[in-house]
Motif scaffolding. Structure first.
Motif, PDB file in Angstrom:
ATOM      1  N   ALA A 239       1.485  12.721  12.692  1.00 14.31           N
ATOM      2  CA  ALA A 239       2.855  12.252  12.492  1.00 14.31           C
ATOM      3  C   ALA A 239       3.710  12.482  13.737  1.00 14.31           C
ATOM      4  O   ALA A 239       4.553  11.646  14.088  1.00 14.31           O
ATOM      5  CB  ALA A 239       3.476  12.961  11.296  1.00 14.31           C
TER       6      ALA A 239
ATOM      7  N   MET B  26       3.309   8.785   4.789  1.00 14.67           N
ATOM      8  CA  MET B  26       4.537   9.079   5.518  1.00 14.67           C
ATOM      9  C   MET B  26       4.867   7.900   6.418  1.00 14.67           C
ATOM     10  O   MET B  26       3.979   7.307   7.043  1.00 14.67           O
ATOM     11  CB  MET B  26       4.344  10.337   6.375  1.00 14.67           C
ATOM     12  CG  MET B  26       5.574  10.759   7.157  1.00 14.67           C
ATOM     13  SD  MET B  26       5.190  12.009   8.432  1.00 14.67           S
ATOM     14  CE  MET B  26       4.070  13.091   7.569  1.00 14.67           C
TER      15      MET B  26
ATOM     16  N   ILE C  35       7.667   6.824   9.555  1.00 13.15           N
ATOM     17  CA  ILE C  35       8.726   7.232  10.482  1.00 13.15           C
ATOM     18  C   ILE C  35       9.187   5.985  11.231  1.00 13.15           C
ATOM     19  O   ILE C  35       8.393   5.345  11.932  1.00 13.15           O
ATOM     20  CB  ILE C  35       8.231   8.295  11.484  1.00 13.15           C
ATOM     21  CG1 ILE C  35       7.687   9.517  10.748  1.00 13.15           C
ATOM     22  CG2 ILE C  35       9.358   8.706  12.428  1.00 13.15           C
ATOM     23  CD1 ILE C  35       7.101  10.576  11.675  1.00 13.15           C
TER      24      ILE C  35
ATOM     25  N   THR D 121      12.511   9.602   8.710  1.00 19.25           N
ATOM     26  CA  THR D 121      11.243  10.001   8.098  1.00 19.25           C
ATOM     27  C   THR D 121      11.312   9.892   6.578  1.00 19.25           C
ATOM     28  O   THR D 121      12.215  10.452   5.940  1.00 19.25           O
ATOM     29  CB  THR D 121      10.897  11.447   8.502  1.00 19.25           C
ATOM     30  OG1 THR D 121      10.894  11.538   9.929  1.00 19.25           O
ATOM     31  CG2 THR D 121       9.533  11.844   7.971  1.00 19.25           C
TER      32      THR D 121
ATOM     33  N   HIS E  77      14.611  12.033   2.496  1.00  7.88           N
ATOM     34  CA  HIS E  77      14.646  11.146   3.654  1.00  7.88           C
ATOM     35  C   HIS E  77      15.632  11.711   4.683  1.00  7.88           C
ATOM     36  O   HIS E  77      16.775  12.039   4.342  1.00  7.88           O
ATOM     37  CB  HIS E  77      15.098   9.742   3.244  1.00  7.88           C
ATOM     38  CG  HIS E  77      14.241   9.115   2.180  1.00  7.88           C
ATOM     39  ND1 HIS E  77      13.031   9.631   1.784  1.00  7.88           N
ATOM     40  CD2 HIS E  77      14.428   7.983   1.428  1.00  7.88           C
ATOM     41  CE1 HIS E  77      12.500   8.860   0.842  1.00  7.88           C
ATOM     42  NE2 HIS E  77      13.340   7.857   0.597  1.00  7.88           N
TER      43      HIS E  77
ATOM     44  N   LEU F 266      13.574  13.049  11.734  1.00  4.61           N
ATOM     45  CA  LEU F 266      12.505  14.002  12.012  1.00  4.61           C
ATOM     46  C   LEU F 266      13.035  15.268  12.679  1.00  4.61           C
ATOM     47  O   LEU F 266      12.601  16.381  12.364  1.00  4.61           O
ATOM     48  CB  LEU F 266      11.451  13.327  12.896  1.00  4.61           C
ATOM     49  CG  LEU F 266      10.233  14.142  13.311  1.00  4.61           C
ATOM     50  CD1 LEU F 266       9.493  14.690  12.094  1.00  4.61           C
ATOM     51  CD2 LEU F 266       9.293  13.286  14.171  1.00  4.61           C
TER      52      LEU F 266
END
Length: 550
Positions: A110, A328, A330, A340, A359, A362
């Motif tokens: 990620a 996930m 992004i 994210t 939500h 990041l």
């Protein structure tokens, strides 16, 4: 040059990147290097280094180790206990063998980093400290914090004044801790055998002159300036400028401190409003971009923002019936980069699906994790330090300044060039106090060139009759040499500019062999007739002058 001048004279505009990089690397490795392994156990042992030993016997619960733990957190050793990712991490750890990957794989993928790379890379933390901590300090004029002026005074005092200069100031908590009986800021910038030699050519010339008011015998001497400089330094010449005793790679001992807020900073999670939350346009009350920038939380956020602000990623880790049940995204589906979104619609009854973070951006998620980690450095789920108690202080030894001896030498050269006039003034002093109050002199127009008759200018300083400690006022109304006693402009025979003569400020005249009759006025407006006798020689350097007041 006095201390006040030295304190105002910038020797170096120090690039702070090297300094901060060296400091952060010392802190990051204060408790060993085992955290770099692909292992869930970071293997911290602060007894391994002198810096870590300074954290004390209870180092595991110290503010200093708390930050070390954050700086050494990688996907492989990340412990999400107490964070909004705890449930997801436990979901994988409680079901070993169910998946072909683990939580560390998901986190690394990620973030776009390896399993053993720090979540917050040191170079980005350097930038964050420059912008948030240094750039906001009143003593650092560069708002980006990249350049920090170091004065000649600070260099000559082994950088010890930096602890005061970069200490607490106004509302800023400071970058450094002020020196006390337990610690002294000190640099090896200049070694004990430091020596600087400067060679200069005098810009003064001693000349014999005539004081018209004292007649033919009213001679004397004066020092007159040739050119703009009292002393001409050859700082680019290795023979004219020499420095020894500068450390090849200078270091400094200093104490750096960080401060945190007394409260937790919440993530901005309201959609879609929080998708606009940015450093330039904060959204929400008490969110991270509204916090004073020099505190620990926004420094961490800035580092994460600089690292992941353009991050876009999509990952699905379990599919069923054609849909992603665990994944996930992004910056996907029209969301801004870094936004994210977790999807966790998977469970193993009777257990419910794992809880996942709301939500959010990041970098705000990483800030939430950081706030938990630094208050629970042991990772046991119980906070060892309350909000506001994480105030780490690091007594760092031998921090690399990021410069070389050549950089220091170049800094001295620039500093001397910028204050050449002041230095010359302090060396030569009030040379004019011994000058006679003369009106004209005879000298060569250029080295080896023909001699000329010169009339004094305002730059040919002479002591005042009333107060010898101050220069005499320049009161000549008709400087120059004339052929008529009424000194009318048509009879003026002297010029300021003559081909082949460097001087452009004095009225001057080339006297030919034989007798020349000239008229001139002194600084009291008296007119004189002067008969000059120049010997018929190839290079007449001595002449006779007969002076008569009209």
């Amino acid at each position: 040059m006095g201390e006040d001048s030295a304190a105002e004279l910038t020797l170096l505009d120090l690039d702070t990147e090297g300094l901060l990089l060296s400091a952060l690397e010392q802190i990051q490795h204060a408790c060993g290097d085992l955290w770099q392994r692909d292992d869930a156990d970071p293997g911290h042992d602060c007894a391994l280094t002198p810096l870590g030993q300074g954290f004390g016997a209870e180092w595991r619960t110290s503010p200093e180790f708390a930050l070390v733990r954050l700086l050494t957190m990688t996907p492989a050793n990340a412990d999400m206990t107490g964070t909004s990712l705890e449930d997801l991490q436990q979901f994988y750890e409680n079901n070993p063998g169910t998946f072909s990957y683990d939580f560390a794989d998901i986190l690394a993928e990620a973030l776009g980093i390896s399993r053993t790379a720090p979540l917050l890379p040191i170079p980005k933390l350097v930038q964050a400290l420059q912008q948030q901590l240094l750039g906001t300090h009143p003593a650092v004029p560069d708002a980006d914090g990249r350049k920090m002026p170091v004065t000649l005074y600070e260099a000559l005092h082994d950088l010890e004044p930096l602890s005061e200069k970069l200490g607490p100031s106004g509302g800023h908590p400071g970058v450094l801790v002020r020196d006390d009986g337990t610690f002294t800021t000190r640099s090896e910038l200049l070694l004990p055998d430091f020596e600087m030699r400067i060679f200069a050519e005098s810009g003064l010339r001693r000349v014999m002159k005539i004081d018209l008011s004292k007649g033919s015998k009213g001679g004397g001497h004066m020092f007159v300036r040739e050119g703009d400089a009292l002393l001409r330094f050859e700082l680019d010449d290795p023979e004219g400028f020499q420095i020894t005793g500068v450390a090849e790679h200078p270091t400094v001992d200093l104490r750096i401190a960080l401060r945190e807020l007394p409260t937790t900073v919440p993530s901005c999670t309201e959609t879609p409003a929080c998708q606009d939350n940015s450093p330039d346009m904060p959204v929400g009350d008490g969110t991270i971009w509204r916090v004073s920038p020099f505190l620990l939380e926004p420094i961490v956020t800035r580092a994460a923002y600089l690292t992941y602000s353009e991050r876009e990623f999509t990952g699905c880790y379990f599919q069923a019936s054609g849909s992603c049940r665990l994944g996930m995204n992004i910056g996907q589906g029209g969301d801004p980069p870094g936004w994210t979104v977790f999807n966790a619609d998977l469970s193993f009854p009777p257990d419910p699906p794992p809880q996942v973070p709301s939500h959010q951006f990041l970098w705000e998620l990483l800030t939430e994790i950081a706030q938990v980690v630094v208050h629970d450095p042991t990772g046991d789920g119980a906070r060892e330090m309350a909000e506001g108690e994480v105030q780490p202080v690091y007594a760092l030894q031998g921090v690399d300044l990021g410069i070389t001896a050549d950089d220091v030498t170049a800094g001295f050269r620039r500093a001397l060039e910028s204050r050449a006039g002041e230095i010359a003034e302090s060396v030569v002093g009030r040379y004019w106090e011994e000058n006679a109050s003369l009106d004209l002199f005879y000298g060569r127009g250029a080295p080896g060139g023909a001699p000329y008759l010169y009339f004094v200018t305002k730059d040919d300083l002479r002591p005042s009759d009333q107060n010898p400690a101050v220069p005499r006022d320049y009161t000549y109304t008709k400087p120059g040499f004339f052929t008529s006693p009424d000194l009318d402009a048509a009879s003026k025979v002297s010029k300021k500019e003559i081909d082949g003569v460097g001087d452009k400020t004095h009225e001057k005249l080339r006297l030919l062999p034989g007798e020349t009759m000239l008229y001139m006025q002194d600084d009291e407006a008296a007119v004189y007739q002067v008969r000059f006798h120049v010997p018929d020689e190839e290079d007449p350097v001595e002449i006779i002058a007969e002076v008569r007041r009209l």
